[in-house]
Design an enzyme around this catalytic site. Sequence first.
Site, PDB file in Angstrom:
ATOM      1  N   ARG A 119     -11.842  16.332  41.054  1.00 16.44           N
ATOM      2  CA  ARG A 119     -10.259  16.155  41.415  1.00 16.44           C
ATOM      3  C   ARG A 119      -9.961  17.435  42.193  1.00 16.44           C
ATOM      4  O   ARG A 119      -8.871  17.888  42.023  1.00 16.44           O
ATOM      5  CB  ARG A 119      -9.681  15.873  40.116  1.00 16.44           C
ATOM      6  CG  ARG A 119     -10.019  14.740  39.524  1.00 16.44           C
ATOM      7  CD  ARG A 119      -8.820  14.657  38.046  1.00 16.44           C
ATOM      8  NE  ARG A 119      -9.269  13.258  37.472  1.00 16.44           N
ATOM      9  CZ  ARG A 119      -9.815  13.115  36.560  1.00 16.44           C
ATOM     10  NH1 ARG A 119     -10.663  13.951  36.067  1.00 16.44           N
ATOM     11  NH2 ARG A 119     -10.178  11.880  36.114  1.00 16.44           N
ATOM     12  N   LYS A 141      -4.822  19.286  56.142  1.00 17.10           N
ATOM     13  CA  LYS A 141      -4.759  17.761  56.255  1.00 17.10           C
ATOM     14  C   LYS A 141      -6.355  17.670  56.222  1.00 17.10           C
ATOM     15  O   LYS A 141      -7.141  18.088  57.051  1.00 17.10           O
ATOM     16  CB  LYS A 141      -4.206  17.430  57.662  1.00 17.10           C
ATOM     17  CG  LYS A 141      -2.937  17.001  57.663  1.00 17.10           C
ATOM     18  CD  LYS A 141      -2.156  16.464  59.072  1.00 17.10           C
ATOM     19  CE  LYS A 141      -1.081  16.190  58.939  1.00 17.10           C
ATOM     20  NZ  LYS A 141      -0.469  15.283  60.353  1.00 17.10           N
ATOM     21  N   GLU A 183      -4.677  20.853  72.701  1.00 14.69           N
ATOM     22  CA  GLU A 183      -3.855  21.068  71.445  1.00 14.69           C
ATOM     23  C   GLU A 183      -2.933  22.498  71.400  1.00 14.69           C
ATOM     24  O   GLU A 183      -1.976  22.560  71.219  1.00 14.69           O
ATOM     25  CB  GLU A 183      -4.723  21.262  70.226  1.00 14.69           C
ATOM     26  CG  GLU A 183      -5.373  19.863  69.629  1.00 14.69           C
ATOM     27  CD  GLU A 183      -4.372  19.072  69.117  1.00 14.69           C
ATOM     28  OE1 GLU A 183      -3.320  19.352  68.794  1.00 14.69           O
ATOM     29  OE2 GLU A 183      -4.856  17.867  68.522  1.00 14.69           O
ATOM     30  N   LYS A 225       1.892  26.915  63.896  1.00 16.72           N
ATOM     31  CA  LYS A 225       1.474  25.845  63.019  1.00 16.72           C
ATOM     32  C   LYS A 225       1.764  26.382  61.554  1.00 16.72           C
ATOM     33  O   LYS A 225       2.372  25.476  60.700  1.00 16.72           O
ATOM     34  CB  LYS A 225       0.219  25.559  63.053  1.00 16.72           C
ATOM     35  CG  LYS A 225      -0.291  24.160  61.930  1.00 16.72           C
ATOM     36  CD  LYS A 225      -1.432  23.699  62.482  1.00 16.72           C
ATOM     37  CE  LYS A 225      -1.781  22.298  61.852  1.00 16.72           C
ATOM     38  NZ  LYS A 225      -2.789  21.519  61.851  1.00 16.72           N
ATOM     39  N   GLU A 235       4.226  16.772  55.476  1.00 15.50           N
ATOM     40  CA  GLU A 235       4.954  15.642  56.489  1.00 15.50           C
ATOM     41  C   GLU A 235       5.735  14.867  56.113  1.00 15.50           C
ATOM     42  O   GLU A 235       5.902  13.663  56.308  1.00 15.50           O
ATOM     43  CB  GLU A 235       3.555  15.226  57.087  1.00 15.50           C
ATOM     44  CG  GLU A 235       3.922  14.800  58.642  1.00 15.50           C
ATOM     45  CD  GLU A 235       2.791  14.292  59.376  1.00 15.50           C
ATOM     46  OE1 GLU A 235       2.731  13.040  59.693  1.00 15.50           O
ATOM     47  OE2 GLU A 235       1.740  15.091  59.562  1.00 15.50           O
ATOM     48  N   ARG A 239       6.991  18.169  60.194  1.00 15.77           N
ATOM     49  CA  ARG A 239       5.528  18.640  60.526  1.00 15.77           C
ATOM     50  C   ARG A 239       5.188  17.345  61.320  1.00 15.77           C
ATOM     51  O   ARG A 239       4.276  17.423  61.944  1.00 15.77           O
ATOM     52  CB  ARG A 239       4.602  18.462  59.239  1.00 15.77           C
ATOM     53  CG  ARG A 239       3.300  18.919  59.473  1.00 15.77           C
ATOM     54  CD  ARG A 239       2.484  19.167  58.304  1.00 15.77           C
ATOM     55  NE  ARG A 239       1.032  19.255  58.636  1.00 15.77           N
ATOM     56  CZ  ARG A 239       0.075  19.935  57.710  1.00 15.77           C
ATOM     57  NH1 ARG A 239       0.274  20.423  56.665  1.00 15.77           N
ATOM     58  NH2 ARG A 239      -1.041  19.774  58.245  1.00 15.77           N
ATOM     59  N   ASN A 243       2.394  16.051  66.013  1.00 16.89           N
ATOM     60  CA  ASN A 243       1.669  14.887  66.386  1.00 16.89           C
ATOM     61  C   ASN A 243       1.910  14.319  67.908  1.00 16.89           C
ATOM     62  O   ASN A 243       1.610  13.398  68.100  1.00 16.89           O
ATOM     63  CB  ASN A 243       1.790  13.819  65.488  1.00 16.89           C
ATOM     64  CG  ASN A 243       0.991  14.092  64.167  1.00 16.89           C
ATOM     65  OD1 ASN A 243      -0.174  14.550  63.994  1.00 16.89           O
ATOM     66  ND2 ASN A 243       1.841  13.660  62.895  1.00 16.89           N
ATOM     67  N   HIS A 246      -0.169  12.071  69.768  1.00 15.12           N
ATOM     68  CA  HIS A 246      -1.283  11.492  68.941  1.00 15.12           C
ATOM     69  C   HIS A 246      -0.928   9.866  68.772  1.00 15.12           C
ATOM     70  O   HIS A 246      -1.988   9.403  68.444  1.00 15.12           O
ATOM     71  CB  HIS A 246      -1.293  12.173  67.467  1.00 15.12           C
ATOM     72  CG  HIS A 246      -1.879  13.675  67.606  1.00 15.12           C
ATOM     73  ND1 HIS A 246      -1.378  14.535  68.386  1.00 15.12           N
ATOM     74  CD2 HIS A 246      -2.907  14.121  66.885  1.00 15.12           C
ATOM     75  CE1 HIS A 246      -2.061  15.663  68.320  1.00 15.12           C
ATOM     76  NE2 HIS A 246      -3.057  15.568  67.371  1.00 15.12           N
ATOM     77  N   HIS A 250      -4.625   8.489  69.463  1.00 15.03           N
ATOM     78  CA  HIS A 250      -5.214   7.597  68.339  1.00 15.03           C
ATOM     79  C   HIS A 250      -5.549   6.370  68.645  1.00 15.03           C
ATOM     80  O   HIS A 250      -6.480   5.546  68.415  1.00 15.03           O
ATOM     81  CB  HIS A 250      -4.512   7.702  66.953  1.00 15.03           C
ATOM     82  CG  HIS A 250      -4.509   9.212  66.331  1.00 15.03           C
ATOM     83  ND1 HIS A 250      -3.626   9.455  65.343  1.00 15.03           N
ATOM     84  CD2 HIS A 250      -5.236  10.186  66.501  1.00 15.03           C
ATOM     85  CE1 HIS A 250      -3.938  10.631  64.945  1.00 15.03           C
ATOM     86  NE2 HIS A 250      -4.922  11.304  65.663  1.00 15.03           N
ATOM     87  N   HIS A 263     -11.205  13.833  70.807  1.00 19.18           N
ATOM     88  CA  HIS A 263      -9.849  13.697  70.070  1.00 19.18           C
ATOM     89  C   HIS A 263      -8.984  14.656  71.192  1.00 19.18           C
ATOM     90  O   HIS A 263      -7.916  13.862  71.345  1.00 19.18           O
ATOM     91  CB  HIS A 263      -9.807  14.524  68.583  1.00 19.18           C
ATOM     92  CG  HIS A 263      -8.551  14.476  68.332  1.00 19.18           C
ATOM     93  ND1 HIS A 263      -7.754  13.420  67.812  1.00 19.18           N
ATOM     94  CD2 HIS A 263      -7.732  15.548  68.015  1.00 19.18           C
ATOM     95  CE1 HIS A 263      -6.470  13.858  67.526  1.00 19.18           C
ATOM     96  NE2 HIS A 263      -6.618  15.207  67.448  1.00 19.18           N
TER      97      HIS A 263
END
Length: 377
Positions: A119, A141, A183, A225, A235, A239, A243, A246, A250, A263
Amino acid sequence: MAPVHVATSAGQYPIHIAPGRLQHVADSVPANATRLVIISNPVVDGLYGNALRQALADLNKPVFTIIVPDGESFKSLDTLNTIYDRMLSEKLDRRAVILALGGGVIGDMAGFAAATYMRGIRYMQIPTTLLAQVDSSVGGKTAVNHPLGKNMIGAFYQPVSVDIDIHVLRTLPAREVSAGLAEVIKYGLILDRAFFEWCESNVAQLVALDADTLAYAIARCCELKAQVVSADEKETGLRAILNLGHTFGHAIEAGLGFGTWLHGEAVACGLVQAAVLSGKLLGLSAADIERVRALVRAIGCPDIAPDLGEDSWLDFMQGDKKTEGGEIRYVLLPAIGQAVVQAAPLNLVQETLSETVGDIAIDRSAVQTRDMTATQA
C-alpha cells in the site's frame, strides 16, 4: 544550482539538477531506509548502474537491482508483476526505498510499484532521458499502459526526491533528445511565452546538448511543472494543461502500437495538431501556428501525423483521461503562453485531422545517434 521544490499534500520534495548528480544520489536517500531497490532496464543499467551502486555503497545498506525489458511496449501489468515477484521474494518491508533509474517508462512503472507494494513505500526518481528529466519524473504520475489506452492504470504518488544528472544526456540518441525537447517547448506554449521565445532562439544549442543551455531549460521546466503540481496535485483542474498535444499524441502511440513512435515524437506532432485546432476554435494566429510547426521541425520531430483513419483517431482520443461524459476535451491555445481545456466541435476536429494527417513515416536515415549502444537511455 539550488534545488527546485515541489509542494504536495504530503509535504515538499526537492529536485536536484547538476552535472554529476549521480555520484551524490546517496544524499537523497532517507536515513531510515532498510533496503534499496534499483529498477532499471538493461541499457541504462549497463551505462549507469555500477556508478549508482558505487555511489550508494557508503550508506552500508543492502542494494539489489531489478532489470525489466526495455521499451514502451513493456510498460504493462505483466512487467509490473515481475517487479512485485522480485520484491516479495526479497521480503522487502515498508521502509525499503525504490530508485527508478531510467526514462519515463522506468519511472512510471517503478513509481506505480512503489505506490502499490504494501500500500505504498518510498521511491526516488533518477531520470536518464531529457523527457523524463523535464516532465515525467516530476509530479507523481505513475502508471502502466493497457492495450486500449496509454497510462490508464496508475496512481498519483509522489517521490521523496528527483535527482537529475545533466551528464547522462550525453549518451542519449539524437532521436531521444528531440523527443525530450518536445516537452520542453510545451511548457513555453502553455505557461511562459518568454520561455517559448527563448527556445526558438536557443534551439540549436538545445539540440547540440550545450550544458549551460540544457541546465537552464531543465530548471525552468521543473519550476513551471512544480508550480502547476503544487496548485493541482491530482489533476482536478489546472494540471490538465500539462497535457497539451497529448490527446492527439496518445492516439498516435496507441494507433501505431506503443513504442513505434517515441512518446515525445507523438506529443510534438500533437502540439502542431492542437495549434491548428486552436486556430480554428480560439483564433490562434496563422503566424503562431507556423511558429509551433517550425520549432517542432527544428528539434527534429515529426509535424505530420500518421493516417490512422478518422474513426480510429476519434476512438483513441475518446479514451483520453480528459474525456468527460463521452465528450473529448482538448488542451488548446488562445495564444502562445496561455492554455485552456475545452471541448471542440466534431467538424473542427475532422478539419484538423484532414489538414495534419498524411501517409508518412519518420526518416530513420536522418536520425543519427550519438551512442549506438544507448538506444533507450
